[in-house]
Motif scaffolding. Structure first.
Motif, mmCIF file in Angstrom:
data_model
loop_
_atom_site.group_PDB
_atom_site.id
_atom_site.type_symbol
_atom_site.label_atom_id
_atom_site.label_comp_id
_atom_site.label_asym_id
_atom_site.label_seq_id
_atom_site.Cartn_x
_atom_site.Cartn_y
_atom_site.Cartn_z
ATOM 1 N N SER A 617 0.720 -1.021 0.018
ATOM 2 C CA SER A 617 -0.237 -0.083 -0.018
ATOM 3 C C SER A 617 1.041 1.225 0.032
ATOM 4 N N VAL A 618 0.292 2.300 -0.439
ATOM 5 C CA VAL A 618 0.769 3.909 -0.401
ATOM 6 C C VAL A 618 0.000 4.562 0.644
ATOM 7 N N THR A 619 0.306 5.201 1.595
ATOM 8 C CA THR A 619 -0.559 5.822 2.246
ATOM 9 C C THR A 619 0.022 7.516 2.403
ATOM 10 N N LEU A 620 -1.092 8.393 2.023
ATOM 11 C CA LEU A 620 -0.395 9.843 1.739
ATOM 12 C C LEU A 620 -0.989 10.688 3.014
ATOM 13 N N PRO A 621 -0.269 11.434 3.569
ATOM 14 C CA PRO A 621 -0.770 12.425 4.417
ATOM 15 C C PRO A 621 -1.999 13.244 4.200
ATOM 16 N N GLY A 622 -2.729 13.302 4.967
ATOM 17 C CA GLY A 622 -4.136 13.879 4.538
ATOM 18 C C GLY A 622 -5.432 13.195 4.066
ATOM 19 N N PHE A 623 -5.031 11.995 3.766
ATOM 20 C CA PHE A 623 -6.144 10.848 3.035
ATOM 21 C C PHE A 623 -6.466 9.931 3.976
ATOM 22 N N ALA A 624 -7.777 9.698 4.065
ATOM 23 C CA ALA A 624 -8.140 8.740 5.167
ATOM 24 C C ALA A 624 -7.709 7.222 4.870
ATOM 25 N N ARG A 625 -7.592 6.687 3.480
ATOM 26 C CA ARG A 625 -7.479 5.563 3.183
ATOM 27 C C ARG A 625 -6.238 5.174 2.220
ATOM 28 N N PRO A 626 -5.678 4.273 2.327
ATOM 29 C CA PRO A 626 -4.399 3.952 1.831
ATOM 30 C C PRO A 626 -4.809 3.737 0.166
ATOM 31 N N ILE A 627 -3.625 3.554 -0.694
ATOM 32 C CA ILE A 627 -3.632 3.139 -2.215
ATOM 33 C C ILE A 627 -3.129 1.764 -2.118
ATOM 34 N N ASP A 628 -4.078 0.740 -2.895
ATOM 35 C CA ASP A 628 -3.924 -0.544 -2.585
ATOM 36 C C ASP A 628 -2.952 -0.898 -3.574
#
Length: 639
Positions: A617-628
Motif C-alpha cells: 500500500s501507499v499512504t498519503l498524509p491528509g488522506f483517510a485511506r491507503p492506495i492498494d
C-alpha cells in the motif's frame, strides 16, 4: 457457466456550470430556457437570480435590494423592473463590446510607404529601431535619444485598422457577469475561469462536503475527466503566446502552460479537489464531453473509479476563432441570415435555428461539469440521484472526403445507444417514453443528415413521433461542453417534465426527415407521460460521433430497489433528505450571488517526506485511506 459480476451504475449526483442561460445547478439555466412555461414563483426566482448575477440588483443577508438606494425589492418588483433586461441579457445575442466591437474589430493592414522619386525620411526613437538595423537604412543620431532614418527604398509597414465582422452573434454568459470576480483569477485565461467556477458549482451542488466524499473512497478511486477543444486562445493563454512576437511584446511565464487543453481537468485536480486520482483530458472535437463521459462511465463500471468529475470549459469568442469558423462557412453570418429571411435586418437572438431554414452555427462560451458516483457509494453517502448514464458509444466515419463532413459513424452510435437502453428499460419505454437531444448545430447539412439518422433509427425500433430537442437554439454551440449542456438540460426535463421547444424556428425545413420525428417549436409538456430515457447525440469534425443514454431518476430508483431491496432504499431515502437540505441551502445562497467558489491555491500541499509506502500500500498524509498495491494477475490464464 458462472454469471458475470454486475456492473456498477454511474449515477449523477451533482451538476453545475455556467452558460448563456445562467447557472446550471438546481436547474436554473434550464429554467431560463422554459421561462415562459414556469409557474410564477419559479419564474420570478429565476429572474431574480439572474438579475443578481448580472449586477442589476444587490443583496444583503436576507433579501434583494435596489443598488441605487438599498431599498428592499420583492420578486414582483424585480420581474417588473428588471425582467426585460434579464431576458435581453441572456441566451444568444449580439456579441458585446466586453469581447470586441463586431462593427470595428481590430486588425493590422499591410501597406507600402514611399516618397516618390525622393528618399523616404522619418524620425523615431532609437530604442524602437529594428534589430539588426536593415542595411539599406541610413541612421543619423539626433537629440534626446531620437534618430533620423533615410531610406532610398520603400518601407513595408503594418497599420492599425478596424473592420466589420460578418458574424455578430454568440452565446455569451449573462451580461455583466464576470467569472473571474468569483475567485482570485489573476492572469487566468477565461476558459480556465469558467472551469473553476463551473466545476466548483457542480461539487457544491452535490450537497455533501467534498472531504466526506474523498474519505469514503481510496485516493486513486477519484477521477477527473475534462478538456476543451480550442485550448485557451485569449491573451492569457495561447492567444497571447502566439501573438506576442508579432505585437512586439513578451511571452509570460503562464501563457504556455495555461493554454494547454488539459487545463480544465488539471485546475479541478490542483485547485478544487486536491485529488491524486486518475486524470484525463480527452478531446473529440464537438463531442468531447461525451468522450470524457464515456471514459468515466467505463471506469466506474469496471470498479477502477468510484467518483468522477466530468466536464468541459470553452471560451471561443475571440476574433481569431470566429474568423476561422466563418472562413469555413460554418457560422451564421449577418448577411447570410438577411438573405435567408429576405430582410434588411436580422434578429441576433435567432441566429441558431436547428432543423429550420438555417445557414450556420452560432459559437458560444460555456462551462459544464457533472459529478458521478457508482450506485453503491451514492446510497452509502445518501447522495441525491438526478439520473444515470448507462452507456456512451463512440464511432468514427471511416474514409472521409472532407474532415468536416458528417459520415456513417453516427448511425452506429445512435443504433447502439437505443439498443442498449432498450435492454434496460424495454421496448415500450423506448417507443413511448424516450426522446433525443440532437446535436442540432443549425447548419443545412446537419439538419438533413442528423434527422435522417434519427428517422431511420426510429423506424428500426418502431418509434413514432419521437421528440427531438436542440438546446443550441438557446445557448449556441459551445464546442467541447455542448453535450454537457444537453445532459444538464435533460436532467431539467426529468425534473420538470417540459421539453424546451426549438423556439427560434418558425417551421421545420422542408428537407428535414420527419416522418417519425416530432420537432416541438414550443415547450412540450410531458408531465402526464414522464420520459424514462433521453439520448444525447453529438457530431464533431473529423468523424467524432458519440451518443449517450441517460436514464431518468424514477427508473434508476426502481433499478436500485431491485439491486438493494426496500429496506436498504428506505434508509437511503431518509439519509437523502439531509443532502437535499444542504443542496437547497447552497442554491439559496447562490441565488443571492454567494457562489462559494472553491479555489485552494497553495493550500493543503502534500508533504512528500510523510508518504508511507510498503509493498502492499501507499499512504498519503491528509488522506483517510491507503492506495492498494495488492494486485492480482489479470492474465492468470496466460501464465
Amino acid at each position: 457457466m458462472s454469471r458475470p459480476s454486475p456492473s456498477r451504475l454511474s449515477v449523477i449526483v451533482g451538476f453545475g456550470g455556467f452558460n448563456a442561460a445562467g447557472r446550471a445547478s438546481a436547474h436554473h439555466a434550464y429554467r431560463r430556457m422554459i421561462i415562459e412555461s414556469l409557474p410564477i414563483k419559479e419564474r420570478q426566482e429565476t429572474i431574480a437570480g439572474l438579475a443578481v448575477m448580472m449586477g442589476l440588483i444587490d443583496v444583503d443577508e436576507s433579501q434583494y435590494i435596489r443598488i441605487e438606494n438599498d431599498q428592499p425589492l420583492t420578486l414582483d418588483e424585480i420581474e417588473s423592473e428588471f425582467g426585460a433586461a434579464v431576458l435581453d441579457g441572456t441566451l444568444i445575442r449580439r456579441i458585446e463590446k466586453t469581447f470586441f466591437d463586431v462593427d470595428a474589430a481590430h486588425w493590422q493592414k499591410s501597406a507600402v510607404l514611399s516618397s516618390g522619386s525622393q528618399p523616404l525620411v522619418f524620425e523615431m526613437s532609437r530604442r524602437d529601431l529594428p534589430e539588426p538595423v536593415p542595411q539599406h537604412w541610413e541612421v543619423e543620431e539626433l537629440e534626446a535619444g531620437r534618430v533620423k532614418v533615410t531610406l532610398a527604398d520603400n518601407l513595408t509597414v503594418k497599420l492599425d485598422s478596424y473592420r466589420d465582422m460578418p458574424v455578430k452573434s454568440a452565446g455569451q454568459l449573462p451580461r455583466g457577469f464576470d467569472p473571474g470576480a468569483l475567485y482570485n483569477s489573476h492572469f487566468h485565461p477565461r476558459a480556465l475561469q469558467l472551469a473553476v467556477i463551473g466545476a466548483s458549482d457542480a461539487v457544491r451542488s452535490v450537497g455533501i462536503d467534498w472531504l466526506t466524499i474523498a474519505n469514503a473512497v481510496k485516493p486513486d478511486e477519484i477521477g477527473v475527466y475534462a478538456s476543451n477543444v480550442m485550448s485557451q486562445m485569449d491573451e492569457n493563454g495561447f492567444g497571447g503566446l502566439l501573438q506576442s512576437r508579432l505585437k512586439g511584446g513578451r511571452v509570460s511565464t503562464k501563457q504556455c502552460p495555461l493554454g494547454l487543453s488539459s487545463m480544465p481537468a488539471d485546475f479541478v485536480n490542483a485547485y478544487i479537489l486536491g485529488s491524486v486520482g486518475h486524470t484525463g483530458a480527452i478531446a473529440g472535437a464537438c463531442a468531447s464531453f461525451l468522450y470524457n463521459l464515456r471514459a468515466a462511465v467505463e471506469d466506474i463500471a469496471s470498479g477502477k473509479c468510484r467518483v468522477a468529475i466530468v466536464g468541459n470549459a470553452e471560451a471561443p469568442i475571440t476574433p481569431e476563432i470566429i474568423d476561422g469558423y466563418a472562413t469555413m462557412g460554418a457560422l451564421a453570418s449577418e448577411e447570410k441570415l438577411k438573405k435567408l429571411d429576405g430582410a434588411d435586418a436580422t434578429d441576433p437572438r435567432r441566429t441558431s435555428r436547428p432543423f429550420g431554414d438555417n445557414c450556420g452555427f452560432t459559437i458560444a462560451e460555456a462551462s459544464q461539469y457533472v459529478v458521478l458516483m457508482d450506485d453503491a457509494l451514492a446510497l452509502e453517502l445518501g447522495a441525491d440521484i438526478h439520473g444515470a448514464v448507462s452507456d456512451v458509444f463512440i464511432n468514427a466515419d471511416g474514409f472521409k472526403k472532407s474532415i468536416s463532413a458528417p459520415g456513417p459513424g453516427n448511425y452506429i452510435t445512435m443504433a447502439k445507444a437505443v439498443a442498449a437502453a432498450r435492454a434496460i428499460v424495454g421496448d415500450e419505454a423506448i417507443r413511448q417514453r424516450s426522446m433525443v437531444q440532437a446535436h442540432g448545430s443549425s447548419t443545412p447539412q446537419n439538419r438533413v443528415t442528423e434527422s435522417q439518422i434519427f428517422d431511420q433509427v426510429a423506424k428500426v425500433f418502431d418509434i413514432k413521433q419521437w421528440p427531438v430537442s436542440a438546446v443550441k437554439a438557446y445557448v449556441g454551440h459551445s464546442l467541447s461542453p455542448a453535450s454537457g449542456e444537453q445532459l444538464i438540460t435533460s436532467l431539467g426535463i426529468f425534473k420538470y417534465g417540459m421539453v424546451p421547444g426549438i423556439k427560434t424556428v418558425d417551421k421545420v425545413a422542408d428537407d428535414v426527415f420527419a416522418e417519425r420525428l416530432q420537432f416541438p417549436l414550443q415547450d412540450l409538456d410531458r408531465r402526464d407521460q414522464p420520459l424514462d430515457v433521453i439520448f444525447l447525440n453529438s457530431k464533431g469534425f473529423g468523424g467524432n460521433n458519440a451518443t449517450a443514454g441517460v436514464i431518468a431518476p424514477q427508473v434508476v430508483e426502481k433499478m436500485l430497489s431491485r439491486r438493494y431491496g426496500a429496506e436498504r432504499m428506505d434508509k437511503y431515502f431518509q439519509q437523502r433528505e439531509q443532502t437535499r437540505a444542504a443542496v437547497e441551502a447552497y442554491d439559496a445562497a447562490a441565488l443571492k450571488g454567494h457562489f462559494q467558489t472553491i479555489y485552494h491555491f497553495g493550500e493543503g500541499l502534500i508533504d512528500e517526506s510523510q508518504i508511507d509506502m510498503d509493498n502492499t500500500s501507499v499512504t498519503l498524509p491528509g488522506f483517510a485511506r491507503p492506495i492498494d498495491l495488492a494486485f492480482t494477475n489479470r492474465f492468470d490464464d496466460m501464465v
